[in-house]
Design a protein around this motif. Structure first.
Motif, mmCIF file in Angstrom:
data_model
loop_
_atom_site.group_PDB
_atom_site.id
_atom_site.type_symbol
_atom_site.label_atom_id
_atom_site.label_comp_id
_atom_site.label_asym_id
_atom_site.label_seq_id
_atom_site.Cartn_x
_atom_site.Cartn_y
_atom_site.Cartn_z
ATOM 1 N N MET A 136 -1.363 11.808 -3.848
ATOM 2 C CA MET A 136 -0.871 11.418 -2.527
ATOM 3 C C MET A 136 -1.855 11.779 -1.414
ATOM 4 O O MET A 136 -2.039 10.998 -0.469
ATOM 5 N N ASN A 154 -7.434 7.969 2.515
ATOM 6 C CA ASN A 154 -8.163 6.698 2.495
ATOM 7 C C ASN A 154 -7.796 5.780 3.657
ATOM 8 O O ASN A 154 -8.531 4.836 3.956
ATOM 9 N N GLY A 175 0.791 -1.222 0.000
ATOM 10 C CA GLY A 175 0.000 0.000 0.000
ATOM 11 C C GLY A 175 0.827 1.276 0.000
ATOM 12 O O GLY A 175 2.061 1.249 0.057
ATOM 13 N N LEU A 176 0.120 2.424 -0.098
ATOM 14 C CA LEU A 176 0.725 3.750 -0.135
ATOM 15 C C LEU A 176 1.877 3.812 -1.136
ATOM 16 O O LEU A 176 2.980 4.289 -0.827
ATOM 17 N N ASP A 177 1.607 3.386 -2.345
ATOM 18 C CA ASP A 177 2.658 3.332 -3.364
ATOM 19 C C ASP A 177 3.196 4.708 -3.722
ATOM 20 O O ASP A 177 4.383 4.857 -4.027
ATOM 21 N N ILE A 178 2.328 5.725 -3.701
ATOM 22 C CA ILE A 178 2.784 7.084 -4.015
ATOM 23 C C ILE A 178 3.617 7.649 -2.873
ATOM 24 O O ILE A 178 4.714 8.178 -3.081
ATOM 25 N N ASN A 221 -5.190 12.014 -1.335
ATOM 26 C CA ASN A 221 -6.301 11.064 -1.221
ATOM 27 C C ASN A 221 -5.813 9.676 -0.826
ATOM 28 O O ASN A 221 -6.526 8.925 -0.138
ATOM 29 N N GLU A 222 -4.603 9.311 -1.249
ATOM 30 C CA GLU A 222 -4.056 8.004 -0.874
ATOM 31 C C GLU A 222 -3.914 7.906 0.641
ATOM 32 O O GLU A 222 -4.264 6.885 1.240
#
Length: 335
Positions: free
Chosen positions: A195, A201, A87-90, A197-198
């Motif tokens: 980023m 979430n 997760g949180l790739d950005i 919104n990532e």
């Protein structure tokens, strides 16, 4: 640092599997895919070989690891303590599947983001991955900015890493004023890519920011903004709070880079690690084709020579024109 610089870097990696090896060596040392066949050139010594790519965040470690893994038969082991989580790739700046160029990656986005990966756990996972890669006759390339993980894996006696493996350390370095400017622009690009919104979430009012992926730079800094935005109707105030959070991310990212750089100096100067420093500063001062040429001359090409000497005890006498090969590959792709 302009966006075109970043795009140029990504594009240079996206066609790397289509280029030929840069080394002119006997044909008996080339495998059927056109890459260097280590078994065809020499027998391995008693210790297996491992390449370790180090550097501060944003310096191009992933790019170099891909370049090397497409010139030698290799697989990559991630040693970034935040990129190991799913997760949180950005936010964690993971490279995309396309940027993998078909190279197998290990320990990248594989751990539950709510769990905590200790240094001991990482060392166990990394040792298993390296053993597996070596058993298939491939070269392990360990890459990441978490120098505490790398130091523990290699120097803690209980892991017996140095007794099994001989290491070649490559350090991609960029002067801090130039790197700080690039990192600031990189945060802006991360914001543009989504980023905010990532992180939103996975926002949780009662979350523990001392565990798992929530420790990643960008998550704690945005926490106060998310707490406030639902209570504040004034758009101007919300915009100011968001700007403050983004600026905090930039500051903390630069501080991280400075700490990472200092740790590498410590490993080199105090612990005596033989680390090959590759100064990529000039790459970050250029754009487009000139940046790619500087990268090849100052980082990728020099690293290929160093790794060739490390693996086979020889330096390649002649290099092909990498830019020309990439243009041919790009033309073939577009036809």
């Amino acid at each position: 640092m302009s966006m075109s610089m970043s795009m140029s870097m990504s594009m240079s990696m996206s066609i790397c599997k289509q280029t030929s090896p840069l080394l002119h060596i006997p044909t008996s040392g080339i495998d059927m895919n056109g890459r260097i066949d280590m078994k065809g050139i020499c027998r391995w010594p008693q210790k297996e070989k491992v390449v370790v790519v180090m550097g501060a965040t944003g310096t191009g470690k992933s790019r170099l690891s891909i370049d090397l893994a497409t010139r030698f038969p290799a697989e990559i082991v991630n040693s970034d303590k935040m990129q190991v989580y799913e997760g949180l790739d950005i936010v964690t700046n993971k490279i995309t599947k396309e940027e993998h160029c078909g190279v197998p990656h290990h320990l990248l986005g594989v751990v539950d983001p709510t769990k905590d990966v200790s240094t001991t756990t990482f060392c166990t996972m990394a040792s298993t991955a390296v053993n597996s890669i070596v058993s298939r006759g491939q070269l392990p390339i360990i890459v990441g900015g978490s120098n505490s993980f790398i130091e523990a894996l290699i120097d803690v006696k209980e892991h017996e890493f140095r007794s099994k493996y001989e290491c070649c350390f490559l350090w991609v370095d960029v002067s801090m004023p130039v790197l700080n400017s690039y990192l600031s622009h990189r945060v802006d690009r991360m914001v543009e890519r989504g980023m905010i919104n990532e992180v939103r979430n996975m926002f949780n009012e009662n979350a523990d920011y001392s565990r798992g992926i929530r420790r990643a730079i960008g998550v704690p800094e945005l926490h106060h903004y998310f707490q406030s935005e639902s209570l504040i109707s004034d758009e101007e105030t919300c915009a100011r709070l968001l700007e403050e959070a983004i600026n905090a991310i930039k500051i903390n990212t630069s501080k991280l880079a400075d700490r990472q750089r200092a740790k590498i100096y410590r490993l080199k100067n105090l612990k005596g690690w033989k680390i090959h420093r590759l100064d990529a500063t000039d790459v970050f001062r250029k754009r487009g084709r000139e940046a790619d040429e500087a990268w090849e001359n100052l980082v990728a090409g020099l690293s290929t020579q160093i790794v060739s000497q490390f693996l086979y005890n020889f330096h390649p006498p002649v290099y092909c024109n990498l830019m020309g090969m990439r243009e041919v590959a790009a033309a073939a792709t577009n036809t």
